[in-house]
Design an enzyme around this catalytic site. Structure first.
Site, mmCIF file in Angstrom:
data_model
loop_
_atom_site.group_PDB
_atom_site.id
_atom_site.type_symbol
_atom_site.label_atom_id
_atom_site.label_comp_id
_atom_site.label_asym_id
_atom_site.label_seq_id
_atom_site.Cartn_x
_atom_site.Cartn_y
_atom_site.Cartn_z
ATOM 1 N N GLU A 67 46.288 27.768 -7.477
ATOM 2 C CA GLU A 67 45.585 29.064 -8.381
ATOM 3 C C GLU A 67 46.017 28.975 -10.019
ATOM 4 O O GLU A 67 46.614 29.851 -10.506
ATOM 5 C CB GLU A 67 46.012 30.420 -8.004
ATOM 6 C CG GLU A 67 45.761 30.758 -6.528
ATOM 7 C CD GLU A 67 46.085 32.093 -5.786
ATOM 8 O OE1 GLU A 67 46.322 33.126 -6.902
ATOM 9 O OE2 GLU A 67 46.428 31.995 -4.638
ATOM 10 N N GLU A 76 51.533 35.299 -0.794
ATOM 11 C CA GLU A 76 52.238 35.977 -1.670
ATOM 12 C C GLU A 76 53.054 37.079 -0.866
ATOM 13 O O GLU A 76 53.169 38.267 -0.950
ATOM 14 C CB GLU A 76 51.273 36.870 -2.715
ATOM 15 C CG GLU A 76 50.774 35.870 -3.463
ATOM 16 C CD GLU A 76 49.609 36.745 -4.481
ATOM 17 O OE1 GLU A 76 49.695 38.055 -4.637
ATOM 18 O OE2 GLU A 76 48.898 35.968 -5.426
#
Length: 316
Positions: free
Chosen positions: A252, A155
């Site tokens: 995810e 991220e």
């Protein structure tokens, strides 16, 4: 002692019955069905406490071929204070995976979140470089040869495709990416090294374009990035695969409301992209999901398979 023995026997009986009911109900395994199409795994996220729940563990053992540690490999768990490492939770998951024939995706080495304050407070370039290298080296050395892939950086992009502000980007600039990947490659050359992010759902979205642009540049500079991990759909998955990495993965996955069609679309997207090696759903049961209120997973709060589970099996 007789009472205790009966109690233990009763608990064991209930656990075995629960596992048996789950296995009888699930005649098919998503992992087996998915890998029969040439993919490497269909996995889930978990950790020690969840793997010690009998109903949860029975589903993991039966249905999934890969495990991602939900929290136990993050920096605040493995190195909460400088130089003092704690691998109890990560060891449990890796040992369970080895004993049950599951691949492991290491998650995650460098992330701005769940980062101890002592790391966030570093302002010196040489100090942060040393800390970064030591953390990656220590964690990866412990599990060398046991991890299929590592989310090396996680991220690191803003929604517009620019680099996210973090202690790593502020102090080291984008060079922290090179430092992280080169260190990781030197520690475990056999592990696949990933850059991982979310909201990469459209090929035209700024974040997706930024990811592709940066990865192409970093690969051209010789930075050893093997894969991109994402939660995404076909168009974006194809764009990410075109960046030059050797593989991509859906890492995810959870979908609010657990729409059967949305889940099937994601599975089909991975099947349709040759470089897509696997899918990881972020948990087993809605009961334990980090956003349980939106019922995003394949099993409900009573560990019963939902319509999306059956739809995936039917599609495979």
């Amino acid at each position: 002692m007789v009472v205790l023995s009966k109690l233990v026997s009763s608990i064991l009986f209930v656990s075995l019955v629960s596992a048996g009911v789950i296995e009888e109900r699930q005649a098919a395994s998503i992992n087996q069905a998915f890998t029969s199409h040439g993919k490497k795994y269909f996995g889930t996220a978990s950790d020690q406490a969840l793997l010690q729940k009998s109903q949860n563990e029975a589903i993991v053992r039966k249905d999934f071929g890969q495990l991602t540690p939900e929290n136990s490999m993050k920096w605040d768990a493995t190195e909460p204070s400088q130089g003092r490492f704690n691998f109890a939770g990560a060891d449990f998951l890796v040992n369970y995976a080895k004993q049950n024939g599951k691949k492991v995706r290491g998650h995650t080495l460098v992330w701005h979140s769940q980062l101890p304050s002592w790391v966030s407070a570093i302002s010196d370039k040489n100090t942060l470089t040393s800390v970064l290298k030591n953390h990656i080296t220590t964690v990866m050395t412990r599990y060398k040869g046991q991890i299929y892939a590592w989310d090396v950086v996680n991220e690191i992009f803003n929604e517009d495709g620019s680099l996210r502000d973090s202690v790593f980007s502020r102090v080291l600039g984008e060079d922290f990416v090179r430092i992280a990947f080169e260190t990781a490659r030197s520690v475990d050359p056999s592990a696949k090294l990933y850059i991982n992010d979310y909201n990469l759902d459209s090929a035209s979205y700024g974040k997706t374009q930024g990811m592709v642009r940066y990865v192409k540049k970093w690969l051209a500079a010789g930075i050893p990035i093997d894969g991109i991990g994402t939660q995404t759909h076909l168009g974006a998955l194809t764009a990410l695969a075109s960046s030059g990495v050797s593989e991509v993965a859906i890492t995810e996955l959870d979908i609010a409301g657990a729409s059967s069609q949305d889940y099937v679309n994601v599975v089909k997207a991975c099947l349709d992209v040759p470089k897509c090696v696997g899918i990881t759903v972020w948990g087993v049961s809605d009961r334990d999901s980090w956003r349980s209120g939106s019922s995003p997973l394949l099993f409900d709060s009573n560990y019963q398979p939902k319509a999306a589970y059956n739809a995936i099996i039917a599609a495979l």
